[in-house]
Each structure stands twice: as C-alpha cells, then as structure tokens.
Design a protein around this motif. Sequence first.
Motif, short mmCIF file in Angstrom:
data_model
loop_
_atom_site.label_atom_id
_atom_site.label_comp_id
_atom_site.label_asym_id
_atom_site.label_seq_id
_atom_site.Cartn_x
_atom_site.Cartn_y
_atom_site.Cartn_z
N ASP A 9 37.79 31.76 30.02
CA ASP A 9 38.74 32.62 30.74
C ASP A 9 39.46 31.79 31.80
O ASP A 9 38.87 31.36 32.79
N ARG A 67 41.59 32.53 34.09
CA ARG A 67 41.68 33.04 35.46
C ARG A 67 40.39 32.75 36.21
O ARG A 67 40.41 32.38 37.39
N ILE A 68 39.27 32.94 35.54
CA ILE A 68 37.99 32.64 36.20
C ILE A 68 37.95 31.15 36.53
O ILE A 68 37.55 30.74 37.63
N ALA A 73 39.97 30.40 39.58
CA ALA A 73 39.39 30.89 40.83
C ALA A 73 38.18 30.04 41.22
O ALA A 73 38.00 29.69 42.39
N VAL A 74 37.35 29.70 40.23
CA VAL A 74 36.17 28.90 40.52
C VAL A 74 36.58 27.51 40.99
O VAL A 74 36.01 26.94 41.92
N LYS A 127 26.79 36.35 35.48
CA LYS A 127 28.16 36.70 35.82
C LYS A 127 28.21 38.16 36.23
O LYS A 127 27.59 38.98 35.55
#
Lengths: 227, 478
Positions: free
Chosen positions: A11, A13-14, A17-18, A102
């Motif tokens: 993913d 987007r994850i 962000a991470v 998660k």
Amino acid sequence: MATKILTVEDDERIRSAVKLAFEEEGWDVSEAGTGEEALAKFSLELPDVVLIDIMLPGIDGFEVCRALRRESDVPIIMVTARADTHDVVAGLEAGADDYLTKPFAPKELSARIRAMLRRARNSDGQTLQRIKVGDLEISPEEGIVLKGEEEVHLTKTEFKLLVELAGQPGKVFSREVLLERVWGYDYFGDGRLVDVHVRRLRTKIEPDAANPRYVVTSRGMGYKLQP
Amino acid sequence: MGLAWRPLGLRTRVSVSYALGALALSSALALAVPALVQQRLLTNTQSAAQDQVWRNAEALRRDIASSTNDGEPLTENGISSALDDLLRSNGALLLLLLPDGEPRSLSGLLETNIPISVAETVATAGAAQQLTNINDIPQLVIGLRIAEIDATYYELVPLDDLNTTLNTLRVVLGLMAVGSGAAAALIGYYSSRRLLHPLSEVATAAQAIASGRFDTQLDEQPDPDLDRLTTSFNDMGDALRQRIERDQRFASDVSHELRSPLMTLSASVEVLKGRQNEMPEAASQAVDLLASDIARFQQLVADLLEISQLDAGAIVLDRSPLLVGEFLYRVLDQFGASAVISPDPRESEIAVLGDKRRLAQAVSNLLENANKYGGGAKLVRFSGDSSVVTIEVIDDGPGVPEADRTRIFERFSRAGADAGRRETATGVGLGLSLVSEHIRLHEGRVYVTDRLDGKSGARFVIELPAFHRAAEDGELAL
C-alpha cells in the motif's frame, strides 16, 4: 552512518506515511512494493533492518523472509493482520525476529527497531567469557557458536537468546524474563516469540530437536540450558 | 394456586384415541357377538326342542294309543305310565291336557303357566311355541295338539344353559374389550413415541443451533416421509449459518479494510505531533484532537475485530501460568492506575492459566470503565482457593443500578445510558462486552455488585479457574 530501513509494503499510502515517520527518526528509508522488488533492493542496499508486510502480491512476506534468511541474519520485523492468527507463528518460523500488528503506531515500531539494532550490535557488556556446554562452545564476543568443530549459523536474536540462557546454565528463565532481556519487551510481550525462537535454536544446535539435550523446557515455567 | 391447565401432549392424545378406538370397537363386538350368538343358539335350540317335543308327543301318543285297545277309553294308568316314561327319559317339564279337561302333569307344570296366546294358537293352528319366563328362568314353551287322542301336549324347554353360556361369553368379551383398549393405549404410546422420535431429534438439533452450534445437521432419513423434514431443516440450518457467516465476515472485512487507512492516519499524525512546536496554537490543538481520536478509532477497530473473531470462534488463547499478584501489579502499572492492590502481590502464589494479554485487556477495560464512571478504581483485590481465583476492581463512584448489571456487559451498552448519565462517557461500549467474552473463554465469569462495605461504588468481580503449579523442576533465574 544513518540506519537504513527497507520497508516492504504494497500500500503506497502506508509506505509514504511510514517513510515520513521514520525519516523524522533520522533513519534512511528505502521502499519496496512487492516481494521481488524487496529481494532485489536488499542485495543492492544491504539495509540494517527489514520491515515486511505478510500480505504482498506475488511472492508473499513469508517467502521473502525465508529468501532473506538464506543469505543474511539481518533483523526482520513482520507486519501481520492479527496477533492471534497462525501468521505470527508462521512468520517467526520463516525467520522473522519480531512482529507487529497493523495498525501499529510508528513510535512502537521505532522502539522495536531500536531494541533490535541494540542487540544486533552488542551484547550489553555481559560476561564475555567463552561458555562450554557439552559439545557446544559459545563465544559471546565473536558471536560464534561451535557445535563440535562446526560453526552453527544463528541469527542475532537466536544468538542473544542462547547467550542469555548460557549465562546461568541450569537456571530456569521464564518467558517474561527472556522477552525482556532478548527483545526488550515488558511483561506483556508475546511469549510465542520465545517459544518459536527456542524451536528454531533447537533445530540448529540440538542433536535431536524433538528431544532437546541443551535447551530444555521447564514445564509451565520457562526454559533452561542444561549444563 | 392450582396447576395451570396444559393441553395434553401429542403422545397422550394418540394413546388415548387409540385406546378409545379399540374400546369402542371391542365393546361393539362384545355387544353384537352375544346377540348374534344368542339368535343363532336360540334357533338351534328351538329346532332341536321342536324335534324333541314332536318325538315326545309322538311317543306319548303311541304309548297311550297302545295302552288302549281300539275304542276303549283312555285309562288313567296308561296315561300316567306314558308320562312317567317321558319324564324319566328326558326330565322335561311337561303337561298333558286331555279332553276331559283334567290336566296331567308329573313335573309341577301348571296350566296357568302356559301363556294364553300359546294355548289359543295351539287350539286353532295345532302347534305353537313362545319364549317366556317362568320362575325367572327363560323357557321355551311348545304346545302341540295330538288330534288322535284329542289332547294338547305342552312342554317347557329351559334355556338357562344357553343364558349361562351367553353370560360367560359377555364377560369374556367384556374383559377382552378392556384388555384390547389397554393394549391399544400401549401400542399408541409406543408407536407415537416411535413416530415422534424424529421430532425429538429435530428438537435437539434446533436447540443446538439456538445455542450457537450452527453446523448442526440432521442425519439423512431413508424414510421418504421424514426426508422432507430433514432436508428442509438442514437447508434452514445452512441458510442461517451462511447468513451469520456473511454478517461476521462483513464485520471482519470492514475492520480489515479500515486498518490500512488507519495505519496511514496514525503514521501521519505522529509526524505532525513531532512538529507540534512549529505550529500555531490552533493547529497544534487540532493535531491533539486528531491524534486522540485516531487512537480511539484504532482501539474501536481492534475491539471490533476481536469481537468478530470471537463470534467466528476463531480465537485461540495463548495460555500460560500467571501469578495473579504479579500480573495485576503489571497491569495497573501499565495502565497508570493508582489503585491499591491487596494483598501484597509479591507474597502471593495464587495463579491462573491464562492468555496474559487478553486477561490484561480485560482488567484494563475494567480500570478504564472505573475511570469513566466511577472516578477511577480505588482498590484491586484478589484471592483464591483450590478451585477459583477472584479478582475485584472496586471504585467509589455511583455504582451500577441493579437493572443495568446484566446489560452493561452487552455490546455498545453503557451504564445509565438511558438515564442521561453520560456526561463523561466518551468511549464506546465494547469494553465490558469484551471483558465478558474473554473471561468466558477462560471458563470464568464476570459480574458487578455493590461494594460489600456498604459505601457507594461498583465492585466488578472476575472469577477464573485456579491453576496449581506442578512440583517445581528447576530454580527460577531472576
């Protein structure tokens, strides 16, 4: 040199962000969206820690983990869907050192990674004498275990676990104590980490893993190294 | 008060109607058979009696005739000896009326015993017979005219033998009627039990389904009459199971789907929090709000997932021996609760075999609940005997009203939610239902009471099976 983290997560987007959160920690982050990409990047970049989501398109997280373990003892953290599924045990058996579920807070992950890097780098100034138990010879300083004449290849976590047990041969270590000393977890760590690592350790050092001679289970209490 | 009226069971009704049917049938037989037999016996007896009487009359006539030479008058002696012969030979009651009007009888039969209608018919038609009662004994009266000697001969044939036979028959048939009624009741009882057997299987299966074992199926029935019931019952079970599975999957899928965006949100808000000091005041406050609600959202999704796993029966406990005192000490420490633990956890050997993290969540949820509704837990007490370990979480808030004590352990319920006491209630009502489910998985129970010391406050009690450590087989490293 900054610590380098390889994040394997499909993913985007994850991943972004991470990556942002890790960069706040001052770490270098490289990303892979598939297992194939992860394996390619790993041999190119030689990261210090690998974070793998089990659910990947193509070759899955377990397979990536096993492939990495064949060539490296790099610390691996698995990201699983739930704590109580078989995924956790399967991931640990595939060679992961630790796991997270998660959604996790990046702070939690940073803490895990820091604990892991700490144990990858040193042995906390423990007694660094050689320990001989039966056929085994453990050299904490060099990070080497000899079984007879032969060197046994252990991951950093397996090695740390063995050294802890060997520090007081014959004494029983509860899972909580081992979780704290080897993984840096508090009382509420997952005891299966210990169980699976003991299992992995046994397949490497025991003459017969089903009837352990060295790492013995003390019923309902924990584990000990039989002198 | 008296017993409430309950309609009779199917089995009783079947048995009773079988019995009544059999009784009616055999009673009808018991009535009809003697009547038919009587008719038949009577006819036989009558014709036999007629023959007899004819023969007797003929013998009498011959005797009398032979005793008188032609033309000579009948001698009294001749008549007497003829009658005497007859009487000796068959013991019948007989009466001879001679033209001189003098009745002759050796057996006490009087002319007045002969019904007038018989006498008249004999006089006109030459012969007659009739059933009559003489001395309470049914008798057949047969009269004959013996024209040759101008006499009338009567004979009585008693029928009491016949009556005895018929009475015996009636008694036997009556007994058989009662017996067959009872037998029919038994047969009805057993056959209805046999018939109802599949129904009791259905009832058992339905009960199993009601108690949550949705994979319960009835065995295939070879009987085509029962096959339909079995098939439709199993179809119903399948439909129910599929529906429940769909609902569970939905809850689980939704929670899974929510986790990816949550992951992004929590990672992003953490970056923002790290830069809060560079923000204007309003933005910083907004980030705080965002962060705390994302945390709540995460907890909710985690709880929902846990619940959907519980519903699917997919939870496998990771059980290990836990020293209850140490465990509670750690939970309170992690939670940051200021409650007192009693007794001193370091001196207690009380243990349970539990899933450390799930039990910790259960106790944390009780502490959280005390924070929300009871001003925070004041005392956490534990005790144990050989079978049960009890953990109490006690606060000094308003307590839980009697009426809410079951309801608060249900999903999305909140103590006093309908009484408007929700000013501090910000959490969702999954916490206590999870406590209840987790403790139930540990074969324990949780409930709430008033404080035992009479002060205001709630006392939540967890009971778990005690664990006894086997003999130690090693010294513990510290």
